[in-house]
Design a protein around this motif. Structure first.
Motif, PDB file in Angstrom:
ATOM      1  N   GLY A   1       0.830  -1.168   0.106  1.00  0.00           N
ATOM      2  CA  GLY A   1       0.013   0.208   0.022  1.00  0.00           C
ATOM      3  C   GLY A   1       1.000   1.285  -0.086  1.00  0.00           C
ATOM      4  O   GLY A   1       1.773   1.311  -0.650  1.00  0.00           O
ATOM      5  N   GLU A   2       0.533   2.162   0.668  1.00  0.00           N
ATOM      6  CA  GLU A   2       1.116   3.623   0.810  1.00  0.00           C
ATOM      7  C   GLU A   2       2.318   3.536   1.769  1.00  0.00           C
ATOM      8  O   GLU A   2       3.157   4.302   1.535  1.00  0.00           O
ATOM      9  CB  GLU A   2       0.207   4.747   1.086  1.00  0.00           C
ATOM     10  N   VAL A   3       1.862   2.855   2.826  1.00  0.00           N
ATOM     11  CA  VAL A   3       3.039   2.960   3.945  1.00  0.00           C
ATOM     12  C   VAL A   3       3.927   1.585   3.858  1.00  0.00           C
ATOM     13  O   VAL A   3       5.006   1.895   4.062  1.00  0.00           O
ATOM     14  CB  VAL A   3       2.227   2.661   5.411  1.00  0.00           C
ATOM     15  N   ILE A   4       3.452   0.531   3.532  1.00  0.00           N
ATOM     16  CA  ILE A   4       4.152  -0.572   3.266  1.00  0.00           C
ATOM     17  C   ILE A   4       4.260  -0.951   1.668  1.00  0.00           C
ATOM     18  O   ILE A   4       3.315  -1.193   1.068  1.00  0.00           O
ATOM     19  CB  ILE A   4       3.770  -1.865   3.938  1.00  0.00           C
TER      20      ILE A   4
ATOM     21  N   ARG B   1      10.862  -7.346  -2.208  1.00  0.00           N
ATOM     22  CA  ARG B   1      10.772  -7.456  -1.072  1.00  0.00           C
ATOM     23  C   ARG B   1       9.451  -6.374  -0.470  1.00  0.00           C
ATOM     24  O   ARG B   1       9.516  -5.350  -1.469  1.00  0.00           O
ATOM     25  CB  ARG B   1      11.739  -7.395   0.192  1.00  0.00           C
ATOM     26  N   PHE B   2       8.860  -6.414   0.761  1.00  0.00           N
ATOM     27  CA  PHE B   2       8.113  -5.310   1.135  1.00  0.00           C
ATOM     28  C   PHE B   2       8.993  -4.345   2.189  1.00  0.00           C
ATOM     29  O   PHE B   2       9.954  -5.226   2.907  1.00  0.00           O
ATOM     30  CB  PHE B   2       6.934  -5.719   1.818  1.00  0.00           C
ATOM     31  N   ALA B   3       8.674  -3.352   2.207  1.00  0.00           N
ATOM     32  CA  ALA B   3       9.623  -2.445   3.074  1.00  0.00           C
ATOM     33  C   ALA B   3       8.695  -0.976   3.457  1.00  0.00           C
ATOM     34  O   ALA B   3       7.545  -0.784   2.828  1.00  0.00           O
ATOM     35  CB  ALA B   3      10.738  -1.922   2.700  1.00  0.00           C
ATOM     36  N   VAL B   4       8.972  -0.621   4.507  1.00  0.00           N
ATOM     37  CA  VAL B   4       8.407   0.687   5.007  1.00  0.00           C
ATOM     38  C   VAL B   4       8.755   1.802   3.993  1.00  0.00           C
ATOM     39  O   VAL B   4       9.989   1.743   3.390  1.00  0.00           O
ATOM     40  CB  VAL B   4       8.778   1.200   6.389  1.00  0.00           C
ATOM     41  N   ASN B   5       7.670   2.538   3.333  1.00  0.00           N
ATOM     42  CA  ASN B   5       7.816   3.503   2.595  1.00  0.00           C
ATOM     43  C   ASN B   5       9.003   4.567   3.024  1.00  0.00           C
ATOM     44  O   ASN B   5       8.824   5.216   4.317  1.00  0.00           O
ATOM     45  CB  ASN B   5       6.549   4.365   2.140  1.00  0.00           C
ATOM     46  N   PRO B   6       9.925   4.756   2.356  1.00  0.00           N
ATOM     47  CA  PRO B   6      11.189   5.664   2.806  1.00  0.00           C
ATOM     48  C   PRO B   6      10.813   7.144   3.040  1.00  0.00           C
ATOM     49  O   PRO B   6      11.475   8.076   3.753  1.00  0.00           O
ATOM     50  CB  PRO B   6      12.319   5.548   1.814  1.00  0.00           C
ATOM     51  N   ASP B   7       9.743   7.620   2.230  1.00  0.00           N
ATOM     52  CA  ASP B   7       9.164   8.780   2.324  1.00  0.00           C
ATOM     53  C   ASP B   7       8.527   9.175   3.574  1.00  0.00           C
ATOM     54  O   ASP B   7       8.240  10.440   3.908  1.00  0.00           O
ATOM     55  CB  ASP B   7       8.184   9.187   1.105  1.00  0.00           C
ATOM     56  N   LEU B   8       8.069   8.233   4.632  1.00  0.00           N
ATOM     57  CA  LEU B   8       7.476   8.578   5.635  1.00  0.00           C
ATOM     58  C   LEU B   8       8.440   8.757   6.748  1.00  0.00           C
ATOM     59  O   LEU B   8       9.628   8.117   7.225  1.00  0.00           O
ATOM     60  CB  LEU B   8       6.777   7.138   6.205  1.00  0.00           C
ATOM     61  N   ASP B   9       8.381   9.853   7.413  1.00  0.00           N
ATOM     62  CA  ASP B   9       9.098  10.434   8.571  1.00  0.00           C
ATOM     63  C   ASP B   9       8.602  10.001  10.011  1.00  0.00           C
ATOM     64  O   ASP B   9       9.137  10.557  10.863  1.00  0.00           O
ATOM     65  CB  ASP B   9       9.409  11.954   8.350  1.00  0.00           C
ATOM     66  N   LEU B  10       7.264   9.458  10.128  1.00  0.00           N
ATOM     67  CA  LEU B  10       6.810   9.074  11.323  1.00  0.00           C
ATOM     68  C   LEU B  10       7.591   8.179  12.268  1.00  0.00           C
ATOM     69  O   LEU B  10       7.497   8.219  13.288  1.00  0.00           O
ATOM     70  CB  LEU B  10       5.774   8.405  10.908  1.00  0.00           C
ATOM     71  N   LEU B  11       8.509   7.274  11.642  1.00  0.00           N
ATOM     72  CA  LEU B  11       9.197   6.320  12.385  1.00  0.00           C
ATOM     73  C   LEU B  11      10.504   6.595  12.649  1.00  0.00           C
ATOM     74  O   LEU B  11      11.202   7.186  11.856  1.00  0.00           O
ATOM     75  CB  LEU B  11       9.127   4.824  11.796  1.00  0.00           C
ATOM     76  N   GLU B  12      11.034   6.059  13.776  1.00  0.00           N
ATOM     77  CA  GLU B  12      12.482   6.001  14.152  1.00  0.00           C
ATOM     78  C   GLU B  12      13.090   5.005  13.486  1.00  0.00           C
ATOM     79  O   GLU B  12      12.321   4.021  13.089  1.00  0.00           O
ATOM     80  CB  GLU B  12      12.735   5.972  15.721  1.00  0.00           C
ATOM     81  N   PRO B  13      14.480   5.031  13.227  1.00  0.00           N
ATOM     82  CA  PRO B  13      15.002   4.117  12.634  1.00  0.00           C
ATOM     83  C   PRO B  13      14.913   2.909  13.048  1.00  0.00           C
ATOM     84  O   PRO B  13      14.564   1.701  12.231  1.00  0.00           O
ATOM     85  CB  PRO B  13      16.513   4.468  12.441  1.00  0.00           C
ATOM     86  N   PRO B  14      14.897   2.605  14.379  1.00  0.00           N
ATOM     87  CA  PRO B  14      14.937   1.106  14.974  1.00  0.00           C
ATOM     88  C   PRO B  14      13.439   0.615  14.825  1.00  0.00           C
ATOM     89  O   PRO B  14      13.157  -0.626  14.431  1.00  0.00           O
ATOM     90  CB  PRO B  14      14.967   1.239  16.323  1.00  0.00           C
TER      91      PRO B  14
END
Length: 135
Positions: free
Chosen positions: A14-17, A29-42
């Motif tokens: 989707g938009e987040v994954i 693979r699936f990954a968190v969208n790199p354009d999202l700044d909501l998450l800390e690196p860990p």
């Protein structure tokens, strides 16, 4: 974000994954969208590892679908060519696909139950919920 993670665990990006296409050195693979700044690196790294389960689910579902299609095509051609000739029908692969499908069905039911529990507020947080659903 929780609904997106649950969908990703069922093989839907989707938009987040997002689906990251294969490169010369890395498989798709699936990954968190790199354009999202909501998450800390860990957090991002943990989610990236988690959604690999969803990508594996997606690929296994595709395998099951291909094998069932090949089996159906082989069955249609069986009257003309004899049992299991042509169309890549294989009893062993079909049996494997059936077994994998049973496991995927159980996994999918667990993820759907997890979603219901989260919506009811029965589980406090996604990590605890995932641990209980996948164990």
């Amino acid at each position: 974000m929780v609904p997106e993670v649950l969908l990703a665990l069922l093989g839907v990006s989707g938009e987040v994954i997002i689906l990251v296409p294969a490169t010369g050195t890395h498989p798709a693979r699936f990954a968190v969208n790199p354009d999202l700044d909501l998450l800390e690196p860990p957090e991002r790294a943990s989610l990236d590892r988690l959604v690999q389960i969803g990508y594996a689910f997606r690929e296994l579902e595709r395998f099951v679908g291909r094998e069932h299609t090949a089996s159906a095509l082989s069955a249609v051609g069986a009257a003309k060519d004899g049992p299991r000739r042509g169309n890549n029908g294989s009893l062993y692969r079909n049996a494997l696909a059936s077994g994998v499908n049973d496991v995927l069905t159980t996994y999918e039911a667990n993820i759907l139950r997890l979603e219901q529990d989260i919506l009811r507020g029965a589980l406090p947080a996604l990590p605890a919920a995932l641990e209980s659903a996948l164990s």
